[in-house]
Design a protein around this motif. Sequence first.
Motif, short mmCIF file in Angstrom:
data_model
loop_
_atom_site.label_atom_id
_atom_site.label_comp_id
_atom_site.label_asym_id
_atom_site.label_seq_id
_atom_site.Cartn_x
_atom_site.Cartn_y
_atom_site.Cartn_z
N MET A 35 0.78 -1.21 0.05
CA MET A 35 -0.02 0.03 -0.03
C MET A 35 0.93 1.35 0.02
SD MET A 35 -2.88 1.32 2.76
CE MET A 35 -1.34 2.29 3.38
N PRO A 36 0.38 2.27 -0.81
CA PRO A 36 1.18 3.53 -0.99
C PRO A 36 1.25 4.27 0.86
CG PRO A 36 -0.32 3.51 -2.42
CD PRO A 36 -0.81 2.40 -1.61
N PRO A 37 2.36 4.36 1.34
CA PRO A 37 2.56 4.94 2.85
C PRO A 37 1.78 6.12 2.92
CG PRO A 37 4.58 5.19 1.49
CD PRO A 37 3.69 4.38 0.64
N LEU A 38 1.72 6.95 1.94
CA LEU A 38 1.09 8.44 1.90
C LEU A 38 -0.41 8.15 1.99
CD1 LEU A 38 3.37 10.50 -0.17
CD2 LEU A 38 2.82 11.08 2.29
N MET A 39 -1.02 7.13 1.49
CA MET A 39 -2.41 6.89 1.38
C MET A 39 -2.67 6.77 2.73
SD MET A 39 -4.34 4.46 -1.31
CE MET A 39 -5.95 3.75 -0.95
N ILE B 232 -1.02 7.52 5.61
CA ILE B 232 -0.72 8.81 6.37
C ILE B 232 -2.00 9.66 6.14
CG2 ILE B 232 0.68 10.75 6.86
CD1 ILE B 232 3.07 8.83 6.21
N GLU B 233 -2.21 9.96 4.93
CA GLU B 233 -3.26 10.89 4.63
C GLU B 233 -4.69 10.35 5.13
OE1 GLU B 233 -4.09 14.65 2.61
OE2 GLU B 233 -2.12 13.78 2.22
N PHE B 234 -4.85 9.16 4.87
CA PHE B 234 -6.13 8.78 5.46
C PHE B 234 -6.40 8.92 7.13
CE2 PHE B 234 -8.80 5.47 7.20
CZ PHE B 234 -10.07 5.73 6.46
N MET C 39 -14.39 3.34 5.81
CA MET C 39 -13.39 2.32 5.61
C MET C 39 -14.00 1.07 5.53
SD MET C 39 -9.69 1.55 6.90
CE MET C 39 -9.04 1.97 5.38
N ASN D 249 -13.05 -3.06 4.93
CA ASN D 249 -11.97 -4.08 4.48
C ASN D 249 -10.63 -3.58 4.08
OD1 ASN D 249 -11.78 -6.79 4.43
ND2 ASN D 249 -11.66 -6.85 2.07
N PHE E 143 -10.25 -0.73 2.56
CA PHE E 143 -10.32 0.39 1.53
C PHE E 143 -10.84 1.39 2.16
CE2 PHE E 143 -10.54 -3.78 -0.86
CZ PHE E 143 -9.47 -3.74 -1.22
N PRO E 144 -10.37 2.58 1.81
CA PRO E 144 -11.02 4.15 2.21
C PRO E 144 -12.23 4.14 1.26
CG PRO E 144 -8.63 4.25 1.73
CD PRO E 144 -9.21 3.09 1.18
#
Lengths: 341, 842
Positions: free
Chosen positions: A1-5, A7-9, A44, A46, A48-49
Amino acid sequence: MPPLMGIEFLCRVADVLTGYLGGLNEDLIKDNFIIVYELLDEMMDNGFPLTTVPNILREMIAPPNIVSKVLSVVTGKSSNVSNILPDATASPVPWRKSDLKSSSNEVYVDLIEELDAILSREGVLVKCEVYGEVHVNSHLPGLPDLTLSFANPSILNDVRFHPCVRFRPWEGEQILSFVPPDGEFKLASYRVKKLKNIPIYVKPQLSSSSGHCRVSVLVGIRNDPGKVIENITVQFQLPSCVESVDVSSNHGTVNVLADKTCFWSIGRIPKDKSPNLSGNLILEPGLDRLHVFPVFRVGFKIVGVALSGLQINKLEIKNLPARLYKGFRATTKAGEYEVRS
Amino acid sequence: MAPPVPNLPKTSSPSQPSGKSEVADLKLQLRQLAGSIAPGSDDSRREIFKKVISFMTVGIDVSAAFSEMVMCSATSDVVLKKMCYLYVCNYARSNPDLALLTINFLQKDCRDDDPMIRGLALRSLCSLRVANLVEYLVSPLTTGLKDSSPYVRMVAAIGVLKLYHISPSTCLDSDFLAMLKALMLNDPDAQVVANCLSSLQEIWSLEAGNLEAVSREREALLSKQVVYYLLNRIKEFNEWAQCLILELASKYIPSDSNEIFDIMNLLEDRLQHANSAVVLATIKVFLYLTMSMTDVHQQVYERIKAPLLTLVSSGSPEQSYAVLSHLHLLVMRAPILFSSDYKHFYCQYSEPVYVQKLKLEMLTAIANESNTYEIVTELCEYVANVDISISRESIRAVGKIALQQYDVNAIVDRLLQFLEMEKDYVTAETLVLVKDLLRKYPQWSHDCIAVVGNISSKNVQEPKGKAALIWMLGEYSNDMLDAPYILESLLENWNEEQAPEVRLHLLTAAMKCFFKRPPEAQKALGVALAAGLADSHQDVHDRALFYYRLLQHDVSVAERVVNPPKQAVSVFTDAQSSEIKDHVFDEFNTLSVLYQKPAYMFTDKEHRGPFELAEELGSLSLGTGSVEHVIPAQSYEASDNDLLLGTSEKEESRGLGNNDSAYSAPGYDTSLISLEDKQVQPESNFLSLAVPTMPSHTSSVLDDLLGLGTPIIPPPPTLKLNPKAVLDPSNFQRKWGQLTTSLTEEFSINPQGAVALKVPQALHRHMQGHSIQCIASGGQPPSLKFFFFAQKEGETSPFFLVECLINTSSAKAQINIKAEDPTLSEPFSTLFRSALLALSPS
């Protein structure tokens, strides 16, 4: 998973919870855990945001405010969940309720800038940059179409937009055209570099000899921004080799905290004298001179001026009744404003 | 999201409710309210539910109230329902029997008029995660995917994925994947499309190794049509779904440069999105698309610089760090492009240390002729930093720049100034650097030695710094007047010297000094050798002995050994190979960038599972031979019996059946009729794969062995294996992680057979004949790697898992066996060996 996703979430979850609960701490979460569960459920599934847009969430789950409490007592209807699903996901402006009624017709635009700067001990500007945000607080009915233009957009170095901003008008004419969500939101953020003017100077002088170190810090206005500079503070961390401190100032208050942070609160600079902090540091036995020099961190706030020089030209509004209130404001704060010694 | 499952022992501390009596109390209250329809009963129910859930959250087991909770859930109040769902989902897993109770009301709620309730109920139904309840999931999911409300469809799309994780076979056998695909390409609601996409991606990537058709579907996802369709709609999606689509687009391979520019134009504005995740995902697309076009690739770097730098200066330190790590990766790849932006990487006092360290590395990387002066000046400021680790890093950074540059004059001066700061750690770090500098630029020795000579060795305590100083004393003893005497005084404290590293350097320095200034250093050498010989550390002792004997043998030879003319070191090796850096770049926008190493270096082998062996082995051909036969076979078993076919026909139809299901899974109805149609015109090579294995299924293992007559035949094994053992990859992975290796063996195999192993598949078929199934394999001859499994005869018998490494050129095999019943691992290993030994070149 993208790390920024991730953090941002998480940041977004924190924002939403703060918006709902009026703060974010253990007690608030414990008191409102049902709401927190409901919100997380919608945000969210499962892993997934899903949706994190406050407006849509607010349509699904009402915030626990006093109004809704009163309402529930009066109407006898005690659900904080609306029974109708928001249709926003299918609408072209998902961030906004389609049939919004607002009693007050008003829109405020705030420019909030933070000045990051590093000054060397000789007073030379090593680095200076402004990070700014355009906040809009809108309470408008229907689907208003706003256009915000700047007098000097060319100074902006890089701009990031809220999803509601249309990209083409910005690319073509450098104007911000958008349909705002209701309430307060961050319309855009920008960076301005290569600034030459900084509002205040801080001149620290440290001279040490035979186990003592004399400190003297002078603070004054360097480039007058035209408005009053408020809440000026200077703080610095004393090196661990300092045994004891004795400092005083001719203006404001000085506190030395237990962790050897020296905090000098100046407030406004008086007209008749320039604030000066002076004193004596006694070094650890065996140490002759000071080798580690503290960095002076400066805080201030200027209301009414955007130091980057960015100016709002005008705000036009379409699709609206004539009577409405527009307000503009600008504030500059010190971000990371450091003076080396 | 679910609170921790309360397996905790019931607490009896005074501050916490002891649980039991409270729960009983709540049960009673719930029971009284259960049937009540009086006004206000919802409110009181809500209060009790709240209590139950708060108990649950703090870890008190309230599962006893399960039936009461279910009874009370027949309500129209959404909040009550939500609480009830939460409760049910939390306890269903640990109490599968109770979960059955909830099925009924959840299914009923799935047919509610309110789409929100339908959605929530379906979601909870799928979140029960109880394996024996999956049959109840299929029909609500099917209706859910066709629901009129996008909210329900969205939930159902994720529900399919949840079902897949509980029971892959149920999910694959129903035609959910086809429905998802249809929804993904046609649904008007963007969120539904996004959820379908994420479910499909996950299922397909997990299944890709098993079914060829699935991998083809997965590739089809990257077709121009699908990618363009999603990209054109990208603005309709929310920011998170945009990330998903961008990630997909980054894997797309455009056919020509026009396509590349079209995509980049389309996505240009995504670079200015407020969400950093979207920006990063877009950057990834840009970088990957332009990989082959050097000029454009450079322009992309220029274009993405500003957004990245803005992201660094806004947001939390964690976010800055994540963005900086990516920037760091780019800077390392193209330092030149960033050389004018050096000021952005200046450290601020209040930044966390981890951010500052990254910035220091970047400053080091982008230093070149034009900016060295500014950068080094700035770095020197950090040396006086309060944080010692940053101070050290800065000195190292200055040193690295010095080692990169040709014009080191000014830098050397600065380094030497550090030595005058009289800080222990500064001096130590600087000495290490000066040593390295001298190794590269011996011409500076004169200036350096003059300063180094003034350092009192007493001020240097750190072993590394001390060792560096001693090295210089030995190497430049001609230039330092009192070198022998300093060494002598250092030798006096031999016994107090803790670090063997320093003692080793002392020995060598004494030797070097001796060859350069024999009369003065003789005494020091004697002391050093004597102390070294008596040293308790093995290396020190050995080196002393070696020097001693060398000197005894021939002094001039000793000089040539210890003091040869040295060439300046031109390049110091980089800690990380460029290969690894490229690998990290391939994993842009993942944690790999933050850890600065590729995923296979930090993910557990166990978690990667057998399918990712590719990372180690270079290339991997997945178990095409066996796995396809394994999973779908299950469902065909029953129909085979009905048809009453002969064994050979049975095998044949099975092979075809798999073949058929593989092709039709996404689109068509898998019925036996279509199966027979296919029989007429077999179009794939699966048939040829399946058929040769037939006879061995029917014959016993023993027959096979005797017939092939290998040179060494072990005694006939007593263990019988289930010829139709079934184990799906995820279970294999789980078992592999749980079990410990019970047996490891190494042995030789039949050389002719080994040579014949050109492809891993050959062994799949062979081992299948011995009732040992291959689940994954990989590698290139001569080294091949396999994962096998087998099951003892019987439906629920224990499994054996085997990792097998075969070297075809040396005809050696190594096996690691993990057995569910370790007592059987010995006989199984014999069986496995004999099966492997029977491998013939045929």
